[in-house]
Design a protein around this motif. Structure first.
Motif, mmCIF file in Angstrom:
data_model
loop_
_atom_site.group_PDB
_atom_site.id
_atom_site.type_symbol
_atom_site.label_atom_id
_atom_site.label_comp_id
_atom_site.label_asym_id
_atom_site.label_seq_id
_atom_site.Cartn_x
_atom_site.Cartn_y
_atom_site.Cartn_z
ATOM 1 N N LEU A 1 8.136 9.879 -34.246
ATOM 2 C CA LEU A 1 6.669 9.552 -35.092
ATOM 3 C C LEU A 1 5.538 10.368 -34.623
ATOM 4 C CD1 LEU A 1 5.160 7.393 -36.551
ATOM 5 C CD2 LEU A 1 4.872 6.426 -34.394
ATOM 6 N N GLN A 2 4.863 10.868 -35.740
ATOM 7 C CA GLN A 2 3.729 11.646 -35.436
ATOM 8 C C GLN A 2 2.600 11.211 -36.386
ATOM 9 O OE1 GLN A 2 4.692 15.817 -36.586
ATOM 10 N NE2 GLN A 2 6.094 15.950 -35.052
ATOM 11 N N ILE A 3 1.379 11.421 -35.584
ATOM 12 C CA ILE A 3 0.256 10.726 -36.406
ATOM 13 C C ILE A 3 -0.503 12.191 -36.894
ATOM 14 C CG2 ILE A 3 -1.902 9.530 -36.123
ATOM 15 C CD1 ILE A 3 -0.658 7.677 -34.404
ATOM 16 N N ARG A 4 -0.271 12.201 -38.286
ATOM 17 C CA ARG A 4 -0.703 13.487 -39.005
ATOM 18 C C ARG A 4 -2.172 13.772 -38.829
ATOM 19 N NH1 ARG A 4 4.088 15.481 -40.229
ATOM 20 N NH2 ARG A 4 5.592 13.893 -40.479
ATOM 21 N N PRO A 5 -3.051 12.924 -39.319
ATOM 22 C CA PRO A 5 -4.369 13.092 -39.217
ATOM 23 C C PRO A 5 -4.947 13.355 -37.839
ATOM 24 C CG PRO A 5 -4.112 10.789 -39.890
ATOM 25 C CD PRO A 5 -2.727 11.269 -39.663
ATOM 26 N N LEU A 6 -4.062 13.240 -36.791
ATOM 27 C CA LEU A 6 -4.451 13.715 -35.383
ATOM 28 C C LEU A 6 -4.088 15.249 -35.200
ATOM 29 C CD1 LEU A 6 -4.294 10.256 -33.325
ATOM 30 C CD2 LEU A 6 -6.212 11.279 -34.442
ATOM 31 N N GLY A 7 -3.512 15.817 -36.130
ATOM 32 C CA GLY A 7 -3.097 17.274 -35.814
ATOM 33 C C GLY A 7 -1.526 17.089 -35.480
ATOM 34 N N ASN A 8 -0.532 16.292 -36.102
ATOM 35 C CA ASN A 8 0.507 16.360 -35.623
ATOM 36 C C ASN A 8 0.905 15.915 -34.306
ATOM 37 O OD1 ASN A 8 1.328 16.849 -38.384
ATOM 38 N ND2 ASN A 8 1.787 18.812 -38.075
ATOM 39 N N LEU A 9 0.178 15.277 -33.730
ATOM 40 C CA LEU A 9 0.366 14.621 -32.387
ATOM 41 C C LEU A 9 1.526 13.875 -32.291
ATOM 42 C CD1 LEU A 9 -3.001 13.838 -30.570
ATOM 43 C CD2 LEU A 9 -1.348 15.491 -29.964
ATOM 44 N N LYS A 10 2.606 14.149 -31.471
ATOM 45 C CA LYS A 10 3.778 13.314 -31.331
ATOM 46 C C LYS A 10 3.577 12.296 -30.458
ATOM 47 C CE LYS A 10 7.560 15.892 -30.773
ATOM 48 N NZ LYS A 10 8.877 16.561 -29.889
ATOM 49 N N GLN A 11 3.956 11.005 -30.982
ATOM 50 C CA GLN A 11 3.749 9.699 -30.384
ATOM 51 C C GLN A 11 4.888 8.956 -29.786
ATOM 52 O OE1 GLN A 11 0.670 7.819 -30.507
ATOM 53 N NE2 GLN A 11 0.039 10.050 -31.025
ATOM 54 N N VAL A 12 6.181 9.583 -30.333
ATOM 55 C CA VAL A 12 7.293 9.180 -29.807
ATOM 56 C C VAL A 12 8.418 10.333 -29.668
ATOM 57 C CG1 VAL A 12 9.407 7.523 -30.201
ATOM 58 C CG2 VAL A 12 7.045 6.792 -30.964
ATOM 59 N N MET A 13 9.300 10.230 -28.689
ATOM 60 C CA MET A 13 10.342 11.751 -28.519
ATOM 61 C C MET A 13 10.881 11.630 -29.919
ATOM 62 S SD MET A 13 12.049 11.189 -24.922
ATOM 63 C CE MET A 13 12.662 9.252 -25.151
ATOM 64 N N ASP A 14 11.472 12.914 -30.107
ATOM 65 C CA ASP A 14 12.318 13.078 -31.081
ATOM 66 C C ASP A 14 13.759 13.135 -30.555
ATOM 67 O OD1 ASP A 14 12.545 15.721 -30.239
ATOM 68 O OD2 ASP A 14 11.279 16.662 -31.812
ATOM 69 N N ALA A 15 14.691 13.503 -31.504
ATOM 70 C CA ALA A 15 16.162 13.553 -30.699
ATOM 71 C C ALA A 15 16.330 14.544 -29.772
ATOM 72 C CB ALA A 15 17.231 13.700 -32.037
ATOM 73 N N GLN A 16 15.717 15.692 -29.946
ATOM 74 C CA GLN A 16 15.784 16.761 -28.994
ATOM 75 C C GLN A 16 15.268 16.119 -27.675
ATOM 76 O OE1 GLN A 16 14.929 20.577 -30.681
ATOM 77 N NE2 GLN A 16 15.992 21.617 -29.202
ATOM 78 N N ASP A 17 14.120 15.842 -27.608
ATOM 79 C CA ASP A 17 13.293 15.282 -26.401
ATOM 80 C C ASP A 17 14.119 14.286 -25.557
ATOM 81 O OD1 ASP A 17 11.217 16.842 -27.078
ATOM 82 O OD2 ASP A 17 9.953 14.963 -27.981
ATOM 83 N N ALA A 18 15.113 13.182 -26.630
ATOM 84 C CA ALA A 18 15.615 12.398 -25.885
ATOM 85 C C ALA A 18 16.832 12.668 -25.155
ATOM 86 C CB ALA A 18 16.066 11.222 -27.024
ATOM 87 N N ALA A 19 17.581 13.795 -25.861
ATOM 88 C CA ALA A 19 18.585 14.580 -25.326
ATOM 89 C C ALA A 19 18.108 15.268 -23.971
ATOM 90 C CB ALA A 19 19.420 15.534 -26.204
ATOM 91 N N GLU A 20 17.146 15.727 -24.064
ATOM 92 C CA GLU A 20 16.598 16.313 -22.832
ATOM 93 C C GLU A 20 16.411 15.426 -21.714
ATOM 94 O OE1 GLU A 20 16.508 19.368 -21.589
ATOM 95 O OE2 GLU A 20 14.762 19.264 -20.000
ATOM 96 N N LEU A 21 15.771 14.173 -22.006
ATOM 97 C CA LEU A 21 15.446 12.885 -20.882
ATOM 98 C C LEU A 21 17.044 12.564 -20.648
ATOM 99 C CD1 LEU A 21 13.595 11.219 -19.431
ATOM 100 C CD2 LEU A 21 13.481 9.861 -21.494
#
Ligand code: ZN
Length: 195
Positions: free
Chosen positions: A168-188
């Motif tokens: 999840l990203q909040i676009r009006p805030l400049g694409n700030l990521k709010q939740v991990m994507d699949a790649q982040d989760a694999a890294e975790l």
């Protein structure tokens, strides 16, 4: 033989059953404008079994829906929530609510509940749940943050990790990521398995 059974309810709401002692994570049992499950409930609120406890990662409506969850009959059910947000559960009648910060521990009967760090749009914690020799990590909505590198020292053996990865990203805030994507989760996963 002891067993571990995990049932997806919807979104971050999961029922973790340690051979009859059950923990519910991030209860969300209603919908409102802009917030839809997009899937049927794995278990409806009316059909929840008796719970040993409830953990809440953060105060967003879709993780801490006390308006709906107040229908749960056992008002003494132990609840662990992020520090600062207990009032929401107490207001609807729950009397056994513990506020937690990272690395604090509480118990739901035989289940050891340890808060771990987390980061999201609002203050958040994640949880390590342990019983019967099983360790389950519940990642709430956390982002991949350096504080999570401490997990493998404290919990060298994790059997299951439940991680949000919708990116999840909040676009009006400049694409700030709010939740991990699949790649982040694999890294975790790699970090907590110390691979
Ligand atoms: Zn959230």
């Amino acid at each position: 033989m002891t067993t571990l059974t995990i049932t997806r309810i919807a979104h971050s709401s999961v029922l973790i059953d340690f051979a009859g002692y059950r923990v519910l994570t991030d209860p969300w049992f209603s919908e409102k404008f802009g917030y839809y499950h997009g899937e049927p409930y794995g278990i409806t609120l009316e059909n929840l079994p008796h719970l040993a406890g409830v953990v809440v990662s953060h105060g967003h409506y879709d993780h801490y829906d006390m308006q709906a969850f107040q229908a749960y009959p056992d008002k003494q059910v132990p609840m662990a929530v992020k520090r600062g947000i207990a009032q929401t559960a107490r207001k609807v009648g729950f009397s056994n609510v513990t506020e937690m910060d990272a690395w604090e521990t509480t118990h739901f009967g035989p289940i050891t509940v340890t808060a771990a760090p987390g980061k999201h749009g609002v203050p958040e914690i994640t949880y390590m749940l342990q019983a019967n020799g099983f360790t389950v990590y519940f990642g709430g909505d956390t982002l991949l943050i350096p504080e999570l590198n401490e997990i493998p020292q404290r919990f060298p053996e994790i059997d299951v990790a439940l991680l949000a990865l919708n990116g999840l990203q909040i676009r009006p805030l400049g694409n700030l990521k709010q939740v991990m994507d699949a790649q982040d989760a694999a890294e975790l996963c790699r970090i907590i398995q110390h691979l």
